[in-house]
Design an enzyme around this catalytic site. Structure first.
Site, PDB file in Angstrom:
ATOM      1  N   ARG A  52      -7.498-118.982  29.212  1.00  0.00           N
ATOM      2  CA  ARG A  52      -8.512-118.380  28.325  1.00  0.00           C
ATOM      3  C   ARG A  52      -8.676-116.896  28.645  1.00  0.00           C
ATOM      4  O   ARG A  52      -8.864-116.077  27.735  1.00  0.00           O
ATOM      5  CB  ARG A  52      -9.845-119.126  28.472  1.00  0.00           C
ATOM      6  CG  ARG A  52     -10.886-118.644  27.471  1.00  0.00           C
ATOM      7  CD  ARG A  52     -12.130-119.522  27.471  1.00  0.00           C
ATOM      8  NE  ARG A  52     -12.808-119.510  28.750  1.00  0.00           N
ATOM      9  CZ  ARG A  52     -13.864-120.265  29.044  1.00  0.00           C
ATOM     10  NH1 ARG A  52     -14.362-121.101  28.139  1.00  0.00           N
ATOM     11  NH2 ARG A  52     -14.431-120.205  30.225  1.00  0.00           N
ATOM     12  N   ARG A  99     -16.272 -90.947  31.012  1.00  0.00           N
ATOM     13  CA  ARG A  99     -16.819 -91.656  29.854  1.00  0.00           C
ATOM     14  C   ARG A  99     -16.371 -91.039  28.531  1.00  0.00           C
ATOM     15  O   ARG A  99     -16.598 -89.858  28.264  1.00  0.00           O
ATOM     16  CB  ARG A  99     -18.351 -91.671  29.916  1.00  0.00           C
ATOM     17  CG  ARG A  99     -18.946 -92.549  28.819  1.00  0.00           C
ATOM     18  CD  ARG A  99     -20.459 -92.533  28.842  1.00  0.00           C
ATOM     19  NE  ARG A  99     -20.977 -93.428  27.818  1.00  0.00           N
ATOM     20  CZ  ARG A  99     -21.041 -93.138  26.516  1.00  0.00           C
ATOM     21  NH1 ARG A  99     -20.614 -91.976  26.078  1.00  0.00           N
ATOM     22  NH2 ARG A  99     -21.520 -94.014  25.660  1.00  0.00           N
ATOM     23  N   HIS A 101     -15.409 -92.942  24.419  1.00  0.00           N
ATOM     24  CA  HIS A 101     -15.253 -94.248  23.772  1.00  0.00           C
ATOM     25  C   HIS A 101     -13.812 -94.718  23.840  1.00  0.00           C
ATOM     26  O   HIS A 101     -13.532 -95.872  24.126  1.00  0.00           O
ATOM     27  CB  HIS A 101     -15.757 -94.212  22.329  1.00  0.00           C
ATOM     28  CG  HIS A 101     -17.248 -94.284  22.245  1.00  0.00           C
ATOM     29  ND1 HIS A 101     -18.070 -93.305  22.756  1.00  0.00           N
ATOM     30  CD2 HIS A 101     -18.073 -95.228  21.733  1.00  0.00           C
ATOM     31  CE1 HIS A 101     -19.330 -93.637  22.566  1.00  0.00           C
ATOM     32  NE2 HIS A 101     -19.366 -94.801  21.946  1.00  0.00           N
ATOM     33  N   LYS A 147     -14.322-114.047  25.628  1.00  0.00           N
ATOM     34  CA  LYS A 147     -15.313-114.157  26.714  1.00  0.00           C
ATOM     35  C   LYS A 147     -15.612-112.768  27.262  1.00  0.00           C
ATOM     36  O   LYS A 147     -15.187-112.390  28.353  1.00  0.00           O
ATOM     37  CB  LYS A 147     -14.831-115.121  27.805  1.00  0.00           C
ATOM     38  CG  LYS A 147     -15.964-115.689  28.637  1.00  0.00           C
ATOM     39  CD  LYS A 147     -15.574-116.963  29.318  1.00  0.00           C
ATOM     40  CE  LYS A 147     -16.618-117.474  30.309  1.00  0.00           C
ATOM     41  NZ  LYS A 147     -17.957-117.658  29.778  1.00  0.00           N
ATOM     42  N   GLU A 180     -23.509-122.531  19.295  1.00  0.00           N
ATOM     43  CA  GLU A 180     -23.401-123.002  20.683  1.00  0.00           C
ATOM     44  C   GLU A 180     -24.656-122.603  21.431  1.00  0.00           C
ATOM     45  O   GLU A 180     -25.546-121.965  20.870  1.00  0.00           O
ATOM     46  CB  GLU A 180     -22.166-122.393  21.350  1.00  0.00           C
ATOM     47  CG  GLU A 180     -22.226-120.871  21.414  1.00  0.00           C
ATOM     48  CD  GLU A 180     -20.993-120.218  22.018  1.00  0.00           C
ATOM     49  OE1 GLU A 180     -20.326-120.826  22.866  1.00  0.00           O
ATOM     50  OE2 GLU A 180     -20.716-119.063  21.629  1.00  0.00           O
ATOM     51  N   LEU A 204     -17.476-119.770  21.756  1.00  0.00           N
ATOM     52  CA  LEU A 204     -16.539-119.721  22.875  1.00  0.00           C
ATOM     53  C   LEU A 204     -15.821-121.069  22.980  1.00  0.00           C
ATOM     54  O   LEU A 204     -16.480-122.113  22.974  1.00  0.00           O
ATOM     55  CB  LEU A 204     -17.294-119.444  24.180  1.00  0.00           C
ATOM     56  CG  LEU A 204     -16.345-119.265  25.363  1.00  0.00           C
ATOM     57  CD1 LEU A 204     -15.767-117.851  25.362  1.00  0.00           C
ATOM     58  CD2 LEU A 204     -17.026-119.560  26.688  1.00  0.00           C
TER      59      LEU A 204
HETATM   60  N1  PDD Z   1     -20.576-119.616  30.402  1.00  0.00           N
HETATM   61  N2  PDD Z   1     -20.504-120.854  25.495  1.00  0.00           N
HETATM   62  C1  PDD Z   1     -20.865-119.722  26.117  1.00  0.00           C
HETATM   63  C2  PDD Z   1     -21.472-118.619  25.316  1.00  0.00           C
HETATM   64  C3  PDD Z   1     -20.673-119.591  27.506  1.00  0.00           C
HETATM   65  O1  PDD Z   1     -21.033-118.451  28.126  1.00  0.00           O
HETATM   66  C4  PDD Z   1     -20.123-120.676  28.238  1.00  0.00           C
HETATM   67  C5  PDD Z   1     -19.893-120.608  29.718  1.00  0.00           C
HETATM   68  C6  PDD Z   1     -19.763-121.845  27.537  1.00  0.00           C
HETATM   69  C7  PDD Z   1     -19.136-123.023  28.228  1.00  0.00           C
HETATM   70  O2  PDD Z   1     -17.824-122.726  28.621  1.00  0.00           O
HETATM   71  P1  PDD Z   1     -17.126-123.448  29.858  1.00  0.00           P
HETATM   72  O3  PDD Z   1     -17.174-124.914  29.601  1.00  0.00           O
HETATM   73  O4  PDD Z   1     -15.759-122.901  29.849  1.00  0.00           O
HETATM   74  O5  PDD Z   1     -17.907-123.075  31.090  1.00  0.00           O
HETATM   75  C8  PDD Z   1     -19.948-121.892  26.160  1.00  0.00           C
HETATM   76  C9  PDD Z   1     -20.317-119.310  31.796  1.00  0.00           C
HETATM   77  C10 PDD Z   1     -20.398-120.490  32.699  1.00  0.00           C
HETATM   78  C11 PDD Z   1     -21.187-118.142  32.206  1.00  0.00           C
HETATM   79  O6  PDD Z   1     -21.278-117.214  31.421  1.00  0.00           O
HETATM   80  O7  PDD Z   1     -21.721-118.133  33.322  1.00  0.00           O
END
Ligand code: PDD
Length: 288
Positions: A52, A99, A101, A147, A180, A204
């Site tokens: 990922r 700095r 952009h 992410k 989510e 995500l």
């Molecule tokens: N977060 N959705 C979001 C927005 C997230 O930030 C996360 C995980 C998940 C779950 O994903 P996973 O099963 O891969 O942990 C869904 C992590 C743990 C964090 O930001 O700390």
């Protein structure tokens, strides 16, 4: 047991790790991250997290990070930490430059790994009680599948939920769809069938979400990846969240409404137990 960092391939005590003020992760949030954890001294689903991460890096065109070297550094940092139940944080930024952009010239990414103990009893330490969630307007950018470390809307939503005594904030779009949680994915169960919103730019692709979907197949629990509306959520027999930290956790109250019986339901409980069985068996696709 010691908290360890690995910064650009260099191992050091976590307290000694330093990032330059011109790092674009600090200035712009121009970076992506992963959070993994260990069970019984073994990193859970590491290769899924790295896959990922590779995808997130490609999506924002951060080039030049050596993920094979990173994988070796993660294992070594964890070994040196001697922490059995650890949380492993990985962040890659576009790098350091005055700095601007869009910086001139090629950048060298900053690659950080930290290893520290996973604090306190997990949310599934009382698995039948479940947690409360609050619905919040979806106020994030359009590429929630990346992410990115730009987590301000997630943080504000979670803060609001926590200050109201709830465990999680669940985002809903203006047209009434569930995306989510602020740091988890959402599933509903209705008449024995589990459902979770499909992958796409709106959420995500959670590692735990993928594992739970694989577990439903193994357990013979019908599952569909299809849109979930606000109405579906309140009409559900069960609602649960998945995440690296949350594992599989039942939601028994949303806003002021009780979900199902008000206790964690049988499908959620079965999936949590199976998740723990998969952990005990190391069933995460990790090569060693
Ligand atoms: N977060 N959705 C979001 C927005 C997230 O930030 C996360 C995980 C998940 C779950 O994903 P996973 O099963 O891969 O942990 C869904 C992590 C743990 C964090 O930001 O700390």
């Amino acid at each position: 047991m010691k908290e360890v960092a690995c910064l650009n391939g260099r191992m050091l005590p976590l307290s000694e790790a330093r990032i330059p003020v011109d790092d674009r992760g600090f200035l712009f949030g121009d970076s992506v991250y992963e959070v993994a954890r260990t069970y019984g001294g073994r990193i859970w689903a590491l290769d899924r997290h790295l896959a990922r991460l590779r995808r997130s890096l490609a999506a924002i065109a951060i080039e030049g990070a050596d993920l094979d070297a990173l994988r070796a550094d993660i294992l070594e940092a964890h070994r040196q930490s001697e922490i059995e139940t650890a949380v492993i944080y990985i962040q890659i930024t576009r790098g350091v430059a005055p700095r601007s952009h869009v910086p001139d010239g090629a950048m060298t990414p900053t690659v950080l790994v930290t290893v520290r103990p996973l604090g306190g009893p997990g949310p599934t330490s009382r698995p039948d009680e479940g947690v409360r969630a609050l619905l919040m307007p979806e106020a994030r950018w359009a590429r929630r599948d990346i992410k990115s470390t730009n987590l301000l809307p997630n943080i504000l939503a979670k803060r609001e939920a926590r200050s109201a005594g709830a465990f999680e904030a669940i985002f809903t779009t203006d047209d009434g769809w569930i995306t989510e949680g602020s740091s988890s994915n959402v599933f509903v169960v209705q008449a024995g069938t589990a459902r979770t919103p499909p992958k796409g730019a709106h959420l995500l692709p959670g590692i735990t979400r993928d594992l739970v979907i694989e577990i439903t197949r193994d357990e013979g629990i019908p599952l569909e990846e299809a849109l979930v509306s606000r109405a579906d959520l309140f009409a559900a027999d069960e609602v649960f969240l998945t995440g690296t930290g949350a594992e599989v956790i039942g939601v028994v109250r949303i806003d002021e409404e009780t979900i199902g019986s008000g206790r964690v339901g049988p499908v959620t409980r079965r999936l949590l137990d199976a998740y723990h069985e998969w952990i005990a068996a190391g069933r995460d696709g990790l090569r060693e």
